[in-house]
Design an enzyme around this catalytic site. Sequence first.
Site, short mmCIF file in Angstrom:
data_model
loop_
_atom_site.label_atom_id
_atom_site.label_comp_id
_atom_site.label_asym_id
_atom_site.label_seq_id
_atom_site.Cartn_x
_atom_site.Cartn_y
_atom_site.Cartn_z
N PHE A 152 0.83 -1.21 0.00
CA PHE A 152 0.00 0.00 0.00
C PHE A 152 0.86 1.26 0.00
O PHE A 152 0.62 2.19 -0.77
CB PHE A 152 -0.92 -0.03 1.22
N ASP A 153 1.87 1.30 0.87
CA ASP A 153 2.74 2.48 0.98
C ASP A 153 3.42 2.79 -0.35
O ASP A 153 3.41 3.93 -0.82
CB ASP A 153 3.83 2.24 2.02
N THR A 154 4.02 1.76 -0.93
CA THR A 154 4.75 1.95 -2.17
C THR A 154 3.84 2.43 -3.29
O THR A 154 4.17 3.37 -4.02
CB THR A 154 5.43 0.64 -2.59
#
Length: 427
Positions: free
Chosen positions: A202-204
């Site tokens: 999700f972060d990436t």
Amino acid sequence: MECLTLPAREHVPVRDTGGRPVLDVVIPVYNEEKDLGPCVLRLHAHLARTFPYGFRITVADNASTDGTPALAARMAAELPGVRSVRLEQKGRGRALRTVWSRSDAPVLAYMDVDLSTDLNALLPLVAPLISGHSDLAIGSRLAGGSRVVRGPKRELVSRTYNLILRGSLAARFSDAQCGFKAIRREVAERLLPMVEDPGWFFDTEMLVLAERAGLRIHEVPVDWVDDPDSTVHILRTAAEDLKGVWRVGLALTKGTLPLDRLARPFGDDPRDRALSGVPGGLARQLVGFCVVGALSTLLYLALYSAFRAGAGPQAANGAALLLSAVANTAANRRLTFGVRGRERAVRHQAQGLVVFAIGLALTSGSLAALAAATGSPGASGGGTGHGTELAVLIAANLAATVLRFLLFRAWVFPDRRAGHDTPGDTR
């Protein structure tokens, strides 16, 4: 009617907020009854002592099966500014999307429950978002000035992963997976629906899409100490991340993501204002066109040299120019003029072929003139050497390049909204 682009960034109002917090810090947890209590108490005490605005701490429970939900509910009842949210499905990304989408705070953040990151970096993390300087902010363990204590295995995995992101997705941020990030709410409202991954990628995915859309990402060097009791499965997480890299890279290549919805207008700096008689975005387009042109020229020369081994110069020139022209039009369409999606793609290539025909006439005419001047019929023998042919072709291509840019800008990819550059226009 919804605005197609984000409004200009402004300072977050810190007074008269109607009781709403300025900052909402989310702590996603799964079976963390051991670490949750000390984490929330420490974070709450730190914010109460150092954060000058209203804040909230939200514990996002990802379908825990131990005593985590009961502990989170008890702390929410006992501590002011703490709340708990229960999700029936696992996934850090799912938890963040759910809580951030429902929050009323103008600045949203999250951190891991192990508090590996020194909390003194929290105010520097969110300050650029409150001031209106940046759209997202990330803690970086790989930035200059950061101090990190962790084992060689995790160090190798982290650096390798970030190298993969730089090589495959052209990411420029230094640390994708540090569990210490923040985002402005109006950006999250547009960005989160585009982020598909519910887990660790999700972060990436969020950062790559934000960066590709031109949003400003602020990086904060952090002090970080590895948690030896971390429950993250490195190999499984790495495999899922690589799948995510492939999926996002494919979507970016196809131009299927509506990144133009994340575009920001320039700020109030007088240097950002349009000058009379100067087309918007000209400098940026020239740089992009030159980069694409240089790569296309290298491709053209390589193809010409390869074709020349088995064909005459005119045939080799035509084939090399045709293939490099198709690649050039596609690259300029996406990178220089910011046209995404498949709409009018065939028309753009057809117009590009007309431009190619002009370039073919220039370069073929140059070869014909060279043959006439040297008395060579254009075969491999005679008075015309291969090096001379390449020199003449380079000169002709430089002249054709100038004309190609003008035709691309005025005819193939015109600005359809007068007075404005349209980097995300799908036309």
